[in-house]
Scaffold this motif. Structure first.
Motif, PDB file in Angstrom:
ATOM      1  N   ASP A 131      -7.141 -46.445  -2.402  1.00 25.69           N
ATOM      2  CA  ASP A 131      -7.522 -46.592  -3.811  1.00 25.69           C
ATOM      3  C   ASP A 131      -8.129 -45.312  -4.355  1.00 25.69           C
ATOM      4  O   ASP A 131      -8.446 -45.222  -5.543  1.00 25.69           O
ATOM      5  N   GLY A 187      -7.941 -41.344  -5.158  1.00 32.77           N
ATOM      6  CA  GLY A 187      -6.983 -40.257  -5.368  1.00 32.77           C
ATOM      7  C   GLY A 187      -7.611 -38.911  -5.093  1.00 32.77           C
ATOM      8  O   GLY A 187      -8.764 -38.669  -5.464  1.00 32.77           O
ATOM      9  N   GLY A 231     -18.632 -39.995 -12.020  1.00 30.33           N
ATOM     10  CA  GLY A 231     -17.315 -40.629 -12.096  1.00 30.33           C
ATOM     11  C   GLY A 231     -16.219 -39.989 -11.270  1.00 30.33           C
ATOM     12  O   GLY A 231     -15.045 -40.070 -11.596  1.00 30.33           O
ATOM     13  N   THR A 232     -16.592 -39.345 -10.153  1.00 35.82           N
ATOM     14  CA  THR A 232     -15.587 -38.657  -9.356  1.00 35.82           C
ATOM     15  C   THR A 232     -15.221 -39.396  -8.065  1.00 35.82           C
ATOM     16  O   THR A 232     -14.414 -38.905  -7.286  1.00 35.82           O
ATOM     17  N   GLY A 233     -15.854 -40.537  -7.826  1.00 35.92           N
ATOM     18  CA  GLY A 233     -15.445 -41.328  -6.665  1.00 35.92           C
ATOM     19  C   GLY A 233     -16.464 -41.381  -5.530  1.00 35.92           C
ATOM     20  O   GLY A 233     -16.131 -41.810  -4.429  1.00 35.92           O
ATOM     21  N   LYS A 234     -17.708 -40.993  -5.805  1.00 35.16           N
ATOM     22  CA  LYS A 234     -18.716 -40.992  -4.743  1.00 35.16           C
ATOM     23  C   LYS A 234     -19.004 -42.422  -4.260  1.00 35.16           C
ATOM     24  O   LYS A 234     -19.029 -42.684  -3.064  1.00 35.16           O
ATOM     25  N   THR A 235     -19.197 -43.313  -5.218  1.00 32.78           N
ATOM     26  CA  THR A 235     -19.459 -44.702  -4.841  1.00 32.78           C
ATOM     27  C   THR A 235     -18.252 -45.301  -4.119  1.00 32.78           C
ATOM     28  O   THR A 235     -18.396 -46.031  -3.126  1.00 32.78           O
ATOM     29  N   MET A 236     -17.064 -44.942  -4.616  1.00 27.82           N
ATOM     30  CA  MET A 236     -15.841 -45.459  -3.975  1.00 27.82           C
ATOM     31  C   MET A 236     -15.753 -45.042  -2.513  1.00 27.82           C
ATOM     32  O   MET A 236     -15.377 -45.840  -1.650  1.00 27.82           O
ATOM     33  N   ASP A 277     -27.730 -44.376  -4.757  1.00 25.95           N
ATOM     34  CA  ASP A 277     -27.179 -43.612  -5.872  1.00 25.95           C
ATOM     35  C   ASP A 277     -28.336 -42.939  -6.617  1.00 25.95           C
ATOM     36  O   ASP A 277     -29.461 -43.420  -6.550  1.00 25.95           O
ATOM     37  N   ASN A 324     -25.748 -36.384  -9.026  1.00 22.03           N
ATOM     38  CA  ASN A 324     -25.027 -35.504  -9.956  1.00 22.03           C
ATOM     39  C   ASN A 324     -25.812 -34.217 -10.157  1.00 22.03           C
ATOM     40  O   ASN A 324     -25.397 -33.351 -10.902  1.00 22.03           O
ATOM     41  N   HIS A 377      -4.249 -46.120 -10.689  1.00 20.13           N
ATOM     42  CA  HIS A 377      -4.751 -47.047 -11.702  1.00 20.13           C
ATOM     43  C   HIS A 377      -3.656 -47.689 -12.552  1.00 20.13           C
ATOM     44  O   HIS A 377      -3.945 -48.563 -13.368  1.00 20.13           O
ATOM     45  N   ALA A 409     -13.082 -41.489 -13.294  1.00 19.27           N
ATOM     46  CA  ALA A 409     -13.529 -42.591 -14.147  1.00 19.27           C
ATOM     47  C   ALA A 409     -12.878 -42.498 -15.531  1.00 19.27           C
ATOM     48  O   ALA A 409     -12.502 -43.515 -16.127  1.00 19.27           O
ATOM     49  N   LYS A 439      -9.273 -43.650 -15.326  1.00 16.64           N
ATOM     50  CA  LYS A 439      -9.207 -45.113 -15.332  1.00 16.64           C
ATOM     51  C   LYS A 439      -9.355 -45.631 -16.764  1.00 16.64           C
ATOM     52  O   LYS A 439      -8.630 -46.535 -17.192  1.00 16.64           O
TER      53      LYS A 439
HETATM   54  P1  ATP Z   1     -21.576 -41.727 -10.665  1.00 17.31           P
HETATM   55  O1  ATP Z   1     -22.052 -40.387 -10.196  1.00 17.31           O
HETATM   56  O2  ATP Z   1     -21.485 -41.817 -12.161  1.00 17.31           O
HETATM   57  O3  ATP Z   1     -22.255 -42.889 -10.015  1.00 17.31           O
HETATM   58  P2  ATP Z   1     -19.295 -41.891  -8.889  1.00 17.31           P
HETATM   59  O4  ATP Z   1     -18.892 -40.532  -8.482  1.00 17.31           O
HETATM   60  O5  ATP Z   1     -20.033 -42.729  -7.930  1.00 17.31           O
HETATM   61  O6  ATP Z   1     -20.022 -41.817 -10.278  1.00 17.31           O
HETATM   62  P3  ATP Z   1     -17.376 -43.989  -8.872  1.00 17.31           P
HETATM   63  O7  ATP Z   1     -18.332 -45.087  -9.248  1.00 17.31           O
HETATM   64  O8  ATP Z   1     -16.932 -43.910  -7.486  1.00 17.31           O
HETATM   65  O9  ATP Z   1     -17.963 -42.618  -9.335  1.00 17.31           O
HETATM   66  O10 ATP Z   1     -16.115 -44.060  -9.838  1.00 17.31           O
HETATM   67  C1  ATP Z   1     -16.115 -44.831 -11.020  1.00 17.31           C
HETATM   68  C2  ATP Z   1     -14.726 -45.414 -11.227  1.00 17.31           C
HETATM   69  O11 ATP Z   1     -13.823 -44.350 -11.575  1.00 17.31           O
HETATM   70  C3  ATP Z   1     -14.157 -46.024  -9.973  1.00 17.31           C
HETATM   71  O12 ATP Z   1     -14.447 -47.389  -9.902  1.00 17.31           O
HETATM   72  C4  ATP Z   1     -12.668 -45.766 -10.126  1.00 17.31           C
HETATM   73  O13 ATP Z   1     -12.082 -46.767 -10.922  1.00 17.31           O
HETATM   74  C5  ATP Z   1     -12.601 -44.467 -10.894  1.00 17.31           C
HETATM   75  N1  ATP Z   1     -12.454 -43.285 -10.009  1.00 17.31           N
HETATM   76  C6  ATP Z   1     -13.317 -42.254  -9.890  1.00 17.31           C
HETATM   77  N2  ATP Z   1     -12.877 -41.347  -9.011  1.00 17.31           N
HETATM   78  C7  ATP Z   1     -11.702 -41.799  -8.555  1.00 17.31           C
HETATM   79  C8  ATP Z   1     -10.761 -41.313  -7.597  1.00 17.31           C
HETATM   80  N3  ATP Z   1     -10.939 -40.149  -6.950  1.00 17.31           N
HETATM   81  N4  ATP Z   1      -9.660 -42.057  -7.357  1.00 17.31           N
HETATM   82  C9  ATP Z   1      -9.461 -43.229  -7.998  1.00 17.31           C
HETATM   83  N5  ATP Z   1     -10.302 -43.731  -8.900  1.00 17.31           N
HETATM   84  C10 ATP Z   1     -11.422 -43.054  -9.192  1.00 17.31           C
END
Ligand code: ATP
Length: 270
Positions: free
Chosen positions: A18, A20, A61-66, A117, A164, A200, A225, A228
């Protein structure tokens, strides 16, 4: 209190597929979290301690939580999330206790991945211990460090933090044995953006004219993010015109809208 600030998920449901881009980051997270959880004997055989904590840093919004959720999912670990800002602002005077609770809950749910976070909210170097609010923040951070340092029986609990604002962090948390694995999670490059579009739009009903290569070039600077959000917004354009298929023009209009909204937000801040 616990239940309101901690998000506990038995299986967070995010797969590596999931995500990218971020191949290197994914490998590093797997090596530091997955290997010690799945094959702890590899570390005892060699005679080293596995890395303690990972710090993911990069723009929102770059995918850290993911990444954190995916590794918890893969290892069948419980995912326990808490935001640094909630630790200190929501329940004044409770920060240190919440940190203790956090580790207690994790040990009860082993194997577990703790995800903190916005770690900068409790570990910023600008904190001035003379004001009472800041003293509370410092107590919370000290508790976190002592939980990490005294982690002899850490067992099957791994800790991932995210920020961040890497530049604002108190270096004390980066010392060996603490968050000593730093992983930068940048915004995606063109190839990554294309991949994220593909992810997405998997479930979307796309018209034949939709291709993502050129679009990915066009939206340089967009985060995962935002991509998406573009996909959802493109779907909204189709719905407004009573269509079930999403066309290339919908994606273009969606980006124009999202880009304009972001600019407006920035103007407000400055
Ligand atoms: P923050 O610093 O704002 O907490 P984050 O880096 O933890 O952000 P996520 O919560 O992982 O960001 O990403 C938010 C949403 O954006 C995800 O649920 C997903 O839908 C989308 N997203 C972000 N990065 C990616 C990625 N690399 N591949 C696919 N989807 C992504």
């Amino acid at each position: 209190v616990r239940a309101r600030v901690m998000e506990v998920e038995e299986s967070p449901g995010v797969e590596y597929t999931d995500i990218g881009g971020l191949t290197e980051q994914m490998n590093e997270v797997r090596e530091t979290v997955e290997m010690p959880l799945e094959s702890p004997e590899m570390f005892t055989d060699v005679g080293i301690d596995p890395p303690s904590g990972i710090l993911l840093h990069g723009p929102p919004g770059t995918g850290k939580t993911m990444l954190a959720k995916a590794v918890a999912n893969q290892t069948d670990a419980t995912f326990i999330k808490m935001a640094g800002s909630e630790l200190v602002h929501k329940f004044i005077g409770e920060g240190a206790k919440l940190v203790r609770d956090l580790f207690e809950v994790a040990r009860e749910h082993e194997p577990a991945v703790i995800f903190i976070d916005e770690i900068d909210a409790i570990a910023s170097k600008r904190t001035d211990s003379k004001t009472s609010g800041d003293a509370e923040v410092q107590r919370t951070m000290m508790q976190l460090l002592s939980e990490m340092d005294g982690f002899e029986e850490r067992g099957e609990v791994r800790i991932i933090a995210a920020t961040n604002r890497f530049d604002m962090l108190d270096r004390a948390i980066l010392r060996p044995g603490r968050f000593d694995r730093l992983i930068e999670v940048p915004k995606p490059d063109a190839e990554g953006r294309e991949k994220i579009f593909e992810i997405h739009t998997r479930g979307m009903n796309l018209a034949d004219d939709v291709t993502f290569e050129a679009l990915a070039e066009e939206i340089s600077g967009a985060s995962g993010a935002q991509i998406k959000a573009i996909c959802t917004e493109a779907g909204m354009f189709a719905i407004r015109e009573d269509r079930t298929e999403v066309r290339m023009t919908d994606f273009h209009e969606a980006w124009a809208k999202i880009d304009a909204d972001e600019d407006a937000d920035e103007d407000e801040v400055s």
